[in-house]
Design a protein around this motif. Sequence first.
Motif, mmCIF file in Angstrom:
data_model
loop_
_atom_site.group_PDB
_atom_site.id
_atom_site.type_symbol
_atom_site.label_atom_id
_atom_site.label_comp_id
_atom_site.label_asym_id
_atom_site.label_seq_id
_atom_site.Cartn_x
_atom_site.Cartn_y
_atom_site.Cartn_z
ATOM 1 N N ASN A 12 -8.988 -5.260 1.507
ATOM 2 C CA ASN A 12 -7.629 -4.885 1.884
ATOM 3 C C ASN A 12 -6.693 -6.085 1.720
ATOM 4 O O ASN A 12 -5.601 -5.964 1.151
ATOM 5 C CB ASN A 12 -7.599 -4.353 3.314
ATOM 6 C CG ASN A 12 -6.262 -3.734 3.697
ATOM 7 O OD1 ASN A 12 -5.420 -3.426 2.872
ATOM 8 N ND2 ASN A 12 -6.078 -3.555 4.995
ATOM 9 N N SER A 14 1.747 12.690 8.546
ATOM 10 C CA SER A 14 0.587 11.984 9.113
ATOM 11 C C SER A 14 0.843 11.521 10.540
ATOM 12 O O SER A 14 -0.098 11.220 11.278
ATOM 13 C CB SER A 14 0.225 10.773 8.253
ATOM 14 O OG SER A 14 1.232 9.774 8.368
ATOM 15 N N PRO A 45 2.166 6.241 4.201
ATOM 16 C CA PRO A 45 1.631 7.551 4.593
ATOM 17 C C PRO A 45 2.715 8.628 4.606
ATOM 18 O O PRO A 45 3.883 8.353 4.892
ATOM 19 C CB PRO A 45 1.104 7.318 6.014
ATOM 20 C CG PRO A 45 0.898 5.849 6.115
ATOM 21 C CD PRO A 45 1.941 5.227 5.230
ATOM 22 N N ARG A 84 -9.078 5.539 7.144
ATOM 23 C CA ARG A 84 -8.147 6.659 6.956
ATOM 24 C C ARG A 84 -6.855 6.227 6.274
ATOM 25 O O ARG A 84 -5.838 6.886 6.378
ATOM 26 C CB ARG A 84 -7.864 7.309 8.317
ATOM 27 C CG ARG A 84 -9.157 7.894 8.888
ATOM 28 C CD ARG A 84 -9.041 8.423 10.282
ATOM 29 N NE ARG A 84 -7.830 9.165 10.486
ATOM 30 C CZ ARG A 84 -7.281 9.325 11.688
ATOM 31 N NH1 ARG A 84 -7.831 8.813 12.756
ATOM 32 N NH2 ARG A 84 -6.171 10.012 11.817
ATOM 33 N N ARG A 85 -6.884 5.082 5.612
ATOM 34 C CA ARG A 85 -5.753 4.550 4.845
ATOM 35 C C ARG A 85 -4.572 4.113 5.710
ATOM 36 O O ARG A 85 -3.450 4.008 5.232
ATOM 37 C CB ARG A 85 -5.296 5.531 3.764
ATOM 38 C CG ARG A 85 -6.409 5.880 2.785
ATOM 39 C CD ARG A 85 -5.871 6.527 1.548
ATOM 40 N NE ARG A 85 -6.916 6.726 0.567
ATOM 41 C CZ ARG A 85 -7.319 5.820 -0.304
ATOM 42 N NH1 ARG A 85 -6.761 4.633 -0.324
ATOM 43 N NH2 ARG A 85 -8.271 6.093 -1.169
ATOM 44 N N GLY A 112 -4.119 -0.336 5.163
ATOM 45 C CA GLY A 112 -3.332 -0.900 4.066
ATOM 46 C C GLY A 112 -1.848 -0.853 4.372
ATOM 47 O O GLY A 112 -1.103 -1.806 4.110
ATOM 48 N N HIS A 113 -1.408 0.270 4.937
ATOM 49 C CA HIS A 113 0.003 0.418 5.294
ATOM 50 C C HIS A 113 0.381 -0.565 6.409
ATOM 51 O O HIS A 113 1.417 -1.235 6.329
ATOM 52 C CB HIS A 113 0.269 1.863 5.723
ATOM 53 C CG HIS A 113 1.657 2.107 6.224
ATOM 54 N ND1 HIS A 113 2.788 1.797 5.500
ATOM 55 C CD2 HIS A 113 2.095 2.625 7.395
ATOM 56 C CE1 HIS A 113 3.871 2.117 6.202
ATOM 57 N NE2 HIS A 113 3.480 2.617 7.365
ATOM 58 N N HIS A 153 -14.343 -3.511 4.935
ATOM 59 C CA HIS A 153 -13.233 -3.333 3.998
ATOM 60 C C HIS A 153 -12.110 -4.351 4.206
ATOM 61 O O HIS A 153 -11.113 -4.312 3.487
ATOM 62 C CB HIS A 153 -12.673 -1.909 4.114
ATOM 63 C CG HIS A 153 -13.724 -0.858 3.947
ATOM 64 N ND1 HIS A 153 -14.396 -0.651 2.774
ATOM 65 C CD2 HIS A 153 -14.238 0.023 4.839
ATOM 66 C CE1 HIS A 153 -15.278 0.319 2.939
ATOM 67 N NE2 HIS A 153 -15.206 0.744 4.188
ATOM 68 N N ALA A 169 0.852 -1.183 0.000
ATOM 69 C CA ALA A 169 0.000 0.000 0.000
ATOM 70 C C ALA A 169 0.891 1.237 0.000
ATOM 71 O O ALA A 169 2.093 1.159 0.279
ATOM 72 C CB ALA A 169 -0.900 0.001 1.229
ATOM 73 N N ARG A 170 0.291 2.355 -0.284
ATOM 74 C CA ARG A 170 1.011 3.630 -0.247
ATOM 75 C C ARG A 170 1.494 3.893 1.181
ATOM 76 O O ARG A 170 0.759 3.679 2.141
ATOM 77 C CB ARG A 170 0.069 4.739 -0.701
ATOM 78 C CG ARG A 170 0.714 6.105 -0.798
ATOM 79 C CD ARG A 170 -0.304 7.157 -1.211
ATOM 80 N NE ARG A 170 -1.403 7.285 -0.272
ATOM 81 C CZ ARG A 170 -1.350 7.989 0.857
ATOM 82 N NH1 ARG A 170 -0.236 8.605 1.209
ATOM 83 N NH2 ARG A 170 -2.407 8.070 1.649
#
Length: 195
Positions: free
Chosen positions: A164, A32, A28, A119-120, A123-124, A160, A25-26
């Motif tokens: 994921n 952040s 952060p 809030r993403r 994935g990280h 989700h 995943a991207r």
Amino acid sequence: MNNSATTTVTTWSLEQTSPADLVPARIPDASSGIRIERAEVPSPEFSRFLYTAVGGDVTWTDRLPWPYERWRAHLERPGVETWVAYEHGTPAGYVELEAQPEGAVEIVYFGLVPQFRGRRIGGHLLTYGTARAWDLAGRWPGLEPTKRVWLHTCSKDGPHAMANYERRGFRLFDTRTEEEPDTPPPGPWPGAHPA
């Protein structure tokens, strides 16, 4: 006559069989305040806090009856690791890894505290935790190198979760459907983060 209500629960088991399966995943942005650290000192209190904070609203109940010594024995086993995501110093979620026979590593628990979901961060955290599952043997002399990383999720988990896992490169290998007692989630407590 038994009047106890039940719920149909589907459990999906997923796996990766090579480190190359992991689709990161991207990461952060540094602003952040997201960082991930291993909880290196086995702490039943901290692990139980994470378990109840993350799992209270999605019916994680299997470890609630564990006494202190069972928590300690579990956490002190070679190849059991807890990786915690923090946002500006506040625990946001965690991944628990457990080495198993024949080079398997299970992601036993993974999730976020309710207020940090969507809030993403997930994935990280899953990317990071999966990478740590693949290199687990490097931190535990005597463990067999990882050949497979696996986990399971179910229809009681967040909406989700499955997506994921699939976006991170996990593939479905088993599906099971069972009837379970229809019990309300244990917490975290009335009036906690709004659903």
